[in-house]
Design a protein around this motif. Sequence first.
Motif, PDB file in Angstrom:
ATOM      1  N   SER A  38       0.813  -1.218   0.000  1.00 39.40           N
ATOM      2  CA  SER A  38       0.000   0.000   0.000  1.00 39.40           C
ATOM      3  C   SER A  38       0.849   1.272   0.000  1.00 39.40           C
ATOM      4  O   SER A  38       0.408   2.309  -0.474  1.00 39.40           O
ATOM      5  CB  SER A  38      -0.958   0.009   1.192  1.00 39.40           C
ATOM      6  OG  SER A  38      -0.243  -0.050   2.405  1.00 39.40           O
ATOM      7  N   ASP A  39       2.096   1.187   0.509  1.00 42.09           N
ATOM      8  CA  ASP A  39       2.971   2.364   0.516  1.00 42.09           C
ATOM      9  C   ASP A  39       3.765   2.514  -0.793  1.00 42.09           C
ATOM     10  O   ASP A  39       4.594   3.398  -0.931  1.00 42.09           O
ATOM     11  CB  ASP A  39       3.921   2.330   1.703  1.00 42.09           C
ATOM     12  CG  ASP A  39       4.919   1.184   1.654  1.00 42.09           C
ATOM     13  OD1 ASP A  39       4.901   0.382   0.693  1.00 42.09           O
ATOM     14  OD2 ASP A  39       5.734   1.083   2.598  1.00 42.09           O
ATOM     15  N   GLY A  40       3.510   1.615  -1.755  1.00 36.64           N
ATOM     16  CA  GLY A  40       4.176   1.693  -3.050  1.00 36.64           C
ATOM     17  C   GLY A  40       5.450   0.886  -3.156  1.00 36.64           C
ATOM     18  O   GLY A  40       6.033   0.791  -4.236  1.00 36.64           O
ATOM     19  N   SER A  41       5.904   0.291  -2.066  1.00 31.14           N
ATOM     20  CA  SER A  41       7.120  -0.522  -2.125  1.00 31.14           C
ATOM     21  C   SER A  41       6.806  -1.883  -2.765  1.00 31.14           C
ATOM     22  O   SER A  41       5.677  -2.369  -2.708  1.00 31.14           O
ATOM     23  CB  SER A  41       7.737  -0.706  -0.737  1.00 31.14           C
ATOM     24  OG  SER A  41       6.846  -1.359   0.127  1.00 31.14           O
ATOM     25  N   ILE A  42       7.821  -2.469  -3.373  1.00 36.50           N
ATOM     26  CA  ILE A  42       7.657  -3.754  -4.051  1.00 36.50           C
ATOM     27  C   ILE A  42       7.488  -4.859  -3.018  1.00 36.50           C
ATOM     28  O   ILE A  42       8.251  -4.949  -2.062  1.00 36.50           O
ATOM     29  CB  ILE A  42       8.869  -4.041  -4.959  1.00 36.50           C
ATOM     30  CG1 ILE A  42       8.977  -2.970  -6.037  1.00 36.50           C
ATOM     31  CG2 ILE A  42       8.761  -5.420  -5.590  1.00 36.50           C
ATOM     32  CD1 ILE A  42      10.263  -3.026  -6.827  1.00 36.50           C
ATOM     33  N   ASN A  43       6.502  -5.697  -3.210  1.00 34.59           N
ATOM     34  CA  ASN A  43       6.228  -6.820  -2.318  1.00 34.59           C
ATOM     35  C   ASN A  43       6.963  -8.045  -2.866  1.00 34.59           C
ATOM     36  O   ASN A  43       6.463  -8.723  -3.756  1.00 34.59           O
ATOM     37  CB  ASN A  43       4.726  -7.066  -2.229  1.00 34.59           C
ATOM     38  CG  ASN A  43       4.376  -8.156  -1.272  1.00 34.59           C
ATOM     39  OD1 ASN A  43       5.188  -8.568  -0.452  1.00 34.59           O
ATOM     40  ND2 ASN A  43       3.167  -8.653  -1.363  1.00 34.59           N
ATOM     41  N   MET A  44       8.148  -8.309  -2.333  1.00 36.81           N
ATOM     42  CA  MET A  44       8.930  -9.463  -2.780  1.00 36.81           C
ATOM     43  C   MET A  44       8.667 -10.642  -1.855  1.00 36.81           C
ATOM     44  O   MET A  44       8.248 -10.477  -0.717  1.00 36.81           O
ATOM     45  CB  MET A  44      10.416  -9.118  -2.804  1.00 36.81           C
ATOM     46  CG  MET A  44      10.747  -8.081  -3.866  1.00 36.81           C
ATOM     47  SD  MET A  44      12.500  -7.758  -4.017  1.00 36.81           S
ATOM     48  CE  MET A  44      13.074  -9.317  -4.660  1.00 36.81           C
ATOM     49  N   LEU A  45       8.928 -11.824  -2.350  1.00 38.05           N
ATOM     50  CA  LEU A  45       8.744 -13.046  -1.576  1.00 38.05           C
ATOM     51  C   LEU A  45       9.812 -14.040  -2.005  1.00 38.05           C
ATOM     52  O   LEU A  45      10.541 -13.799  -2.958  1.00 38.05           O
ATOM     53  CB  LEU A  45       7.343 -13.628  -1.818  1.00 38.05           C
ATOM     54  CG  LEU A  45       6.966 -13.876  -3.276  1.00 38.05           C
ATOM     55  CD1 LEU A  45       7.236 -15.302  -3.689  1.00 38.05           C
ATOM     56  CD2 LEU A  45       5.494 -13.561  -3.466  1.00 38.05           C
ATOM     57  N   ILE A  46       9.891 -15.109  -1.308  1.00 41.16           N
ATOM     58  CA  ILE A  46      10.759 -16.211  -1.717  1.00 41.16           C
ATOM     59  C   ILE A  46       9.981 -17.498  -1.485  1.00 41.16           C
ATOM     60  O   ILE A  46       9.605 -17.810  -0.358  1.00 41.16           O
ATOM     61  CB  ILE A  46      12.085 -16.263  -0.934  1.00 41.16           C
ATOM     62  CG1 ILE A  46      12.898 -14.997  -1.187  1.00 41.16           C
ATOM     63  CG2 ILE A  46      12.891 -17.499  -1.339  1.00 41.16           C
ATOM     64  CD1 ILE A  46      14.210 -14.935  -0.423  1.00 41.16           C
TER      65      ILE A  46
END
Length: 59
Positions: A38-46
Amino acid sequence: MTGASDKGVSEALYLNDPDGNGVELYWDRPKKLWSYDSDGSINMLIKELDLGNLFQELD
């Protein structure tokens, strides 16, 4: 091959060369497929890469 991962924005394969050096091969997904917080940062995962799906793309 020593591993494979899905990082959300990219996919990666991990290999060892004949001398035992680790090698990462990765490719980015198109930015339109990336997930953002929601803050515009990229939602990364592994998570584990679906190799069956990856190999189907070769056909």
